[in-house]
Design a protein around this motif. Structure first.
Motif, PDB file in Angstrom:
ATOM      1  N   LYS A  74       0.822  -1.207   0.000  1.00 23.02           N
ATOM      2  CA  LYS A  74       0.000   0.000   0.000  1.00 23.02           C
ATOM      3  C   LYS A  74       0.859   1.261   0.000  1.00 23.02           C
ATOM      4  CE  LYS A  74      -2.633   0.856   3.690  1.00 23.02           C
ATOM      5  NZ  LYS A  74      -3.759   0.719   4.629  1.00 23.02           N
ATOM      6  N   LEU A  75       1.954   1.237   0.776  1.00 21.49           N
ATOM      7  CA  LEU A  75       2.747   2.446   0.957  1.00 21.49           C
ATOM      8  C   LEU A  75       3.893   2.593  -0.033  1.00 21.49           C
ATOM      9  CD1 LEU A  75       3.054   2.807   4.837  1.00 21.49           C
ATOM     10  CD2 LEU A  75       1.417   3.865   3.293  1.00 21.49           C
ATOM     11  N   LYS A  76       4.247   1.513  -0.727  1.00 18.28           N
ATOM     12  CA  LYS A  76       5.413   1.574  -1.605  1.00 18.28           C
ATOM     13  C   LYS A  76       5.381   2.771  -2.565  1.00 18.28           C
ATOM     14  CE  LYS A  76       8.630  -1.628  -3.765  1.00 18.28           C
ATOM     15  NZ  LYS A  76       8.833  -2.998  -4.260  1.00 18.28           N
ATOM     16  N   PRO A  77       4.201   3.116  -3.129  1.00 14.04           N
ATOM     17  CA  PRO A  77       4.180   4.274  -4.037  1.00 14.04           C
ATOM     18  C   PRO A  77       4.536   5.602  -3.367  1.00 14.04           C
ATOM     19  CG  PRO A  77       2.225   2.913  -4.357  1.00 14.04           C
ATOM     20  CD  PRO A  77       2.906   2.409  -3.127  1.00 14.04           C
ATOM     21  N   ILE A  78       4.365   5.694  -2.043  1.00 10.49           N
ATOM     22  CA  ILE A  78       4.711   6.966  -1.383  1.00 10.49           C
ATOM     23  C   ILE A  78       5.931   6.814  -0.473  1.00 10.49           C
ATOM     24  CG2 ILE A  78       2.469   8.097  -1.562  1.00 10.49           C
ATOM     25  CD1 ILE A  78       1.882   7.264   1.319  1.00 10.49           C
ATOM     26  N   LEU A  94      -0.442  12.136   1.382  1.00 15.43           N
ATOM     27  CA  LEU A  94      -1.239  11.649   0.255  1.00 15.43           C
ATOM     28  C   LEU A  94      -2.652  12.220   0.271  1.00 15.43           C
ATOM     29  CD1 LEU A  94      -1.373   9.620  -2.164  1.00 15.43           C
ATOM     30  CD2 LEU A  94      -2.117   7.892  -0.521  1.00 15.43           C
ATOM     31  N   ASN A  95      -3.139  12.571   1.460  1.00 14.49           N
ATOM     32  CA  ASN A  95      -4.499  13.124   1.553  1.00 14.49           C
ATOM     33  C   ASN A  95      -4.668  14.393   0.707  1.00 14.49           C
ATOM     34  OD1 ASN A  95      -5.275  11.077   3.198  1.00 14.49           O
ATOM     35  ND2 ASN A  95      -5.678  12.329   5.002  1.00 14.49           N
ATOM     36  N   GLU A  96      -3.586  15.143   0.554  1.00 12.63           N
ATOM     37  CA  GLU A  96      -3.673  16.350  -0.267  1.00 12.63           C
ATOM     38  C   GLU A  96      -4.002  16.011  -1.722  1.00 12.63           C
ATOM     39  OE1 GLU A  96      -0.257  18.918   0.190  1.00 12.63           O
ATOM     40  OE2 GLU A  96      -0.248  18.658   2.367  1.00 12.63           O
ATOM     41  N   ALA A  97      -3.525  14.830  -2.171  1.00 14.21           N
ATOM     42  CA  ALA A  97      -3.770  14.420  -3.556  1.00 14.21           C
ATOM     43  C   ALA A  97      -5.123  13.737  -3.723  1.00 14.21           C
ATOM     44  CB  ALA A  97      -2.659  13.486  -4.028  1.00 14.21           C
ATOM     45  N   ILE A  98      -5.555  12.977  -2.704  1.00 12.22           N
ATOM     46  CA  ILE A  98      -6.792  12.202  -2.891  1.00 12.22           C
ATOM     47  C   ILE A  98      -8.045  12.951  -2.463  1.00 12.22           C
ATOM     48  CG2 ILE A  98      -5.542  10.013  -2.681  1.00 12.22           C
ATOM     49  CD1 ILE A  98      -6.911   9.637   0.055  1.00 12.22           C
ATOM     50  N   ALA A  99      -7.901  14.026  -1.675  1.00  9.38           N
ATOM     51  CA  ALA A  99      -9.084  14.755  -1.194  1.00  9.38           C
ATOM     52  C   ALA A  99     -10.041  15.150  -2.322  1.00  9.38           C
ATOM     53  CB  ALA A  99      -8.664  15.979  -0.384  1.00  9.38           C
ATOM     54  N   PRO A 100      -9.541  15.630  -3.482  1.00  8.71           N
ATOM     55  CA  PRO A 100     -10.482  16.045  -4.537  1.00  8.71           C
ATOM     56  C   PRO A 100     -11.115  14.875  -5.303  1.00  8.71           C
ATOM     57  CG  PRO A 100      -8.299  17.071  -4.810  1.00  8.71           C
ATOM     58  CD  PRO A 100      -8.160  15.956  -3.843  1.00  8.71           C
ATOM     59  N   LEU A 152      -1.270   9.209 -10.320  1.00  9.52           N
ATOM     60  CA  LEU A 152       0.004   8.698 -10.844  1.00  9.52           C
ATOM     61  C   LEU A 152       0.970   9.845 -11.136  1.00  9.52           C
ATOM     62  CD1 LEU A 152      -1.059   5.804 -13.254  1.00  9.52           C
ATOM     63  CD2 LEU A 152       0.256   5.599 -11.140  1.00  9.52           C
ATOM     64  N   TRP A 153       0.456  10.930 -11.684  1.00  2.00           N
ATOM     65  CA  TRP A 153       1.297  12.089 -11.975  1.00  2.00           C
ATOM     66  C   TRP A 153       1.864  12.666 -10.681  1.00  2.00           C
ATOM     67  CZ3 TRP A 153       3.640  14.158 -16.021  1.00  2.00           C
ATOM     68  CH2 TRP A 153       4.099  15.469 -15.938  1.00  2.00           C
ATOM     69  N   TRP A 154       1.006  12.765  -9.664  1.00  2.00           N
ATOM     70  CA  TRP A 154       1.444  13.290  -8.365  1.00  2.00           C
ATOM     71  C   TRP A 154       2.527  12.403  -7.749  1.00  2.00           C
ATOM     72  CZ3 TRP A 154       1.300  11.583  -3.255  1.00  2.00           C
ATOM     73  CH2 TRP A 154       1.443  12.555  -2.265  1.00  2.00           C
ATOM     74  N   LEU A 155       2.368  11.083  -7.875  1.00  4.18           N
ATOM     75  CA  LEU A 155       3.290  10.149  -7.239  1.00  4.18           C
ATOM     76  C   LEU A 155       4.690  10.170  -7.855  1.00  4.18           C
ATOM     77  CD1 LEU A 155       0.887   7.113  -6.725  1.00  4.18           C
ATOM     78  CD2 LEU A 155       1.953   8.470  -4.911  1.00  4.18           C
ATOM     79  N   ARG A 156       4.810  10.667  -9.074  1.00  5.30           N
ATOM     80  CA  ARG A 156       6.136  10.703  -9.704  1.00  5.30           C
ATOM     81  C   ARG A 156       7.094  11.572  -8.902  1.00  5.30           C
ATOM     82  NH1 ARG A 156       5.481  12.190 -15.905  1.00  5.30           N
ATOM     83  NH2 ARG A 156       7.742  12.005 -15.779  1.00  5.30           N
ATOM     84  N   ARG A 157       6.630  12.696  -8.442  1.00  6.85           N
ATOM     85  CA  ARG A 157       7.420  13.555  -7.555  1.00  6.85           C
ATOM     86  C   ARG A 157       6.457  14.490  -6.846  1.00  6.85           C
ATOM     87  NH1 ARG A 157      11.841  13.519  -4.606  1.00  6.85           N
ATOM     88  NH2 ARG A 157      13.161  12.877  -6.334  1.00  6.85           N
TER      89      ARG A 157
END
Length: 386
Positions: A251-255, A280-286, A300-305
Motif C-alpha cells: 500500500k505504501l510503496k508508491p509513497i 497523500l491526503n492532499e492528492a486524494i481529497a479532490p 500517478l502524476w502526483w506520485l512521480r514527484r
C-alpha cells in the motif's frame, strides 16, 4: 435523535452489505469540509481478510444499523489474538476486545450500535472493550477529540464532534490519548538542537543513511526489528507481523521515497529509524474516493514527484537499550533535520506533523517540544468494563 422507528442491527454478510458498510462513511461525512474521503479500494481492503494481514491474527464482525430501510450507522466488533497475549499493564491483555469503524447518523443509532458490538464481544468471552480502534492499533486508533478544524494527514482518522458525547454516554471513559504535533519546517531548529546535530555529524560511530528502495523487503525487515523492540513496552503495543508488513508495504510503496526514510546506525548496527510520508491526503481529497474516470492519472502524476504542503512522521523508534540516553535524542534530531531539509528542497513542504505520540511518552514529547512543535490533534481511545 432519530425519533419514531426503532433502530435494527444486522451482521454484514453479503457483498451488498459490505458495499453499503463502506459507502455509509461517505454519506454521513460528505458535508464535513475537513473529512478526506479515502479511496474506496483502500476502505474495502481494510475489511478484506485477503488484503489486510491483520486478519492473520484477528477476527472482526461488521454490523449495519437501519431505521426502516434507511442506513443510519455501522460498527465493527473485533478480537485480536496477539492483543490478548499482551500484559494488562500495557493496556491490552486477556479479555480485551475492540470496537471500531464507527459511524452513526444520530445518538439512538450510536447507542444501539455500541450495545450490539459489546454483546458480540461478550459472546466471545471479552470482559473489556477498547475503542474506537479501526481495525488494528497500527491503523487508525482513537476518536478525534481535538483538531476538528483541519483535515487529517495520511493514515489518520477524522470524526464528527458528536461522536465523543455518544461514546461517553454509553459508559466509556478515556484510557489513553494519542497526540499529533505540527511544526513549521521552514524554520531552523533552535541553536541547542543544531549543536547536538553538529556534534553527531563529527562522531564517526554514527551514520544516518537513506533507505534503499531496491532492497525494500530487507529494509522493511530492519525497520520492523527496531520497531517491535522500541515500542514493546509502550501502552497498546501489539507486535506488527510479517503479513501486516507485507500488505502495508504494498500500500505504501508508491509513497516511499528514499530521502524521507532514514535508518541510524551506530558502530555499523541499525539502532533507530524514522519514516516520513508525503501527505497523500492532499492528492486524494479532490477525488471523492474514486480513481475513475481521471483520478488515477492525476494520482500517478502526483506520485512521480509529489509536491506537498505537509509531511507526516507516522513512526520512529530507537532500540530499547538506548532509550533515555543522550544518543537516542541525538539520533532522533539528526534524522528529523536531514528529512526536514529534503522535505523542503525536494518536495516543497512547509509543514510537518509528528505522530501519533502517546500522552505518557515523555521522551518523544520532549523531542517534539524541543523542535518547537505543538499539539494540533488529539485522538482518545476509550475503555469500558463489559
Amino acid at each position: 435523535m432519530g425519533g419514531g422507528m426503532t433502530v435494527t442491527i444486522h451482521t454484514v454478510l453479503s457483498k451488498a452489505d459490505r458495499k453499503a458498510f463502506i459507502e455509509l462513511a461517505y454519506t454521513l461525512n460528505r458535508g464535513d469540509p475537513n473529512w478526506v474521503p479515502p479511496l474506496r479500494s483502500e476502505a474495502a481492503g481494510m475489511i478484506d481478510p485477503a488484503k489486510n494481514g491483520w486478519f492473520s491474527h484477528a477476527e472482526a464482525e461488521l454490523f449495519l444499523a437501519r431505521r426502516g430501510k434507511e442506513l443510519v450507522g455501522r460498527i465493527s466488533a473485533h478480537v485480536d489474538r496477539l492483543a490478548l497475549e499482551q500484559p494488562r499493564k500495557q493496556g491490552m491483555g486477556p479479555g480485551t476486545g475492540f470496537f471500531g469503524l464507527f459511524e452513526a447518523a444520530d445518538a439512538d443509532a450510536a447507542a444501539a450500535l455500541i450495545a450490539h458490538a459489546e454483546n458480540a464481544l461478550r459472546a466471545k468471552g471479552m470482559t473489556r472493550a477498547l475503542g474506537p480502534v479501526s481495525l488494528s492499533i497500527w491503523e487508525e486508533p482513537g476518536l478525534l477529540t481535538k483538531g476538528y478544524d483541519h483535515p487529517p494527514t495520511v493514515m489518520m482518522g477524522h470524526h464528527k464532534p458528536e461522536y465523543r458525547g455518544w461514546i461517553e454516554a454509553a459508559g466509556y471513559a478515556p484510557a489513553k490519548q494519542l497526540m499529533t504535533y505540527e511544526l513549521d519546517i521552514q524554520q531552523q531548529f533552535p541553536p541547542i538542537v543544531q549543536r547536538i546535530i553538529q556534534s553527531g555529524e563529527k562522531n564517526p560511530r554514527i551514520r544516518i543513511r537513506e533507505v534503499v528502495k531496491s532492497r525494500f523487503e530487507e529494509e522493511a525487515a530492519t525497520i520492523l526489528g527496531i520497531l517491535n523492540d522500541a515500542w514493546s513496552d509502550n501502552w497498546g503495543f501489539v507486535p506488527l507481523t510479517q503479513p501486516e508488513i507485507d500488505d502495508v508495504g504494498k500500500k505504501l510503496k508508491p509513497i516511499v521515497f528514499e530521502d524521507l526514510i532514514r535508518i541510524a546506525e551506530y558502530d555499523g548496527r541499525p539502532v533507530a529509524f524514522m519514516i516520513t510520508l508525503p501527505d497523500l491526503n492532499e492528492a486524494i481529497a479532490p477525488l471523492d474516493g474514486s480513481l475513475l474516470p481521471f483520478g488515477w492519472a492525476r494520482l500517478l502524476w502526483w506520485l512521480r514527484r509529489p509536491r506537498v504542503n505537509t509531511m507526516r512522521v507516522p513512526l520512529m523508534g530507537v532500540v530499547k537499550e538506548l532509550q533515555s540516553s543522550r544518543l537516542a535524542s541525538q539520533l532522533a534530531f539528526m534524522m528529523i533535520e536531514y528529512i526536514r531539509r529534503a522535505a523542503i528542497t525536494r518536495y516543497g513542504a512547509t509543514r510537518g506533523e509528528i505522530g501519533w505520540i502517546l500522552d505518557d511518552n515523555q521522551g518523544m514529547r520532549a523531542i517534539a517540544e524541543t523542535i518547537q512543535s505543538s499539539i494540533n490533534r488529539i485522538y482518545t481511545v476509550y475503555e469500558k468494563r463489559l
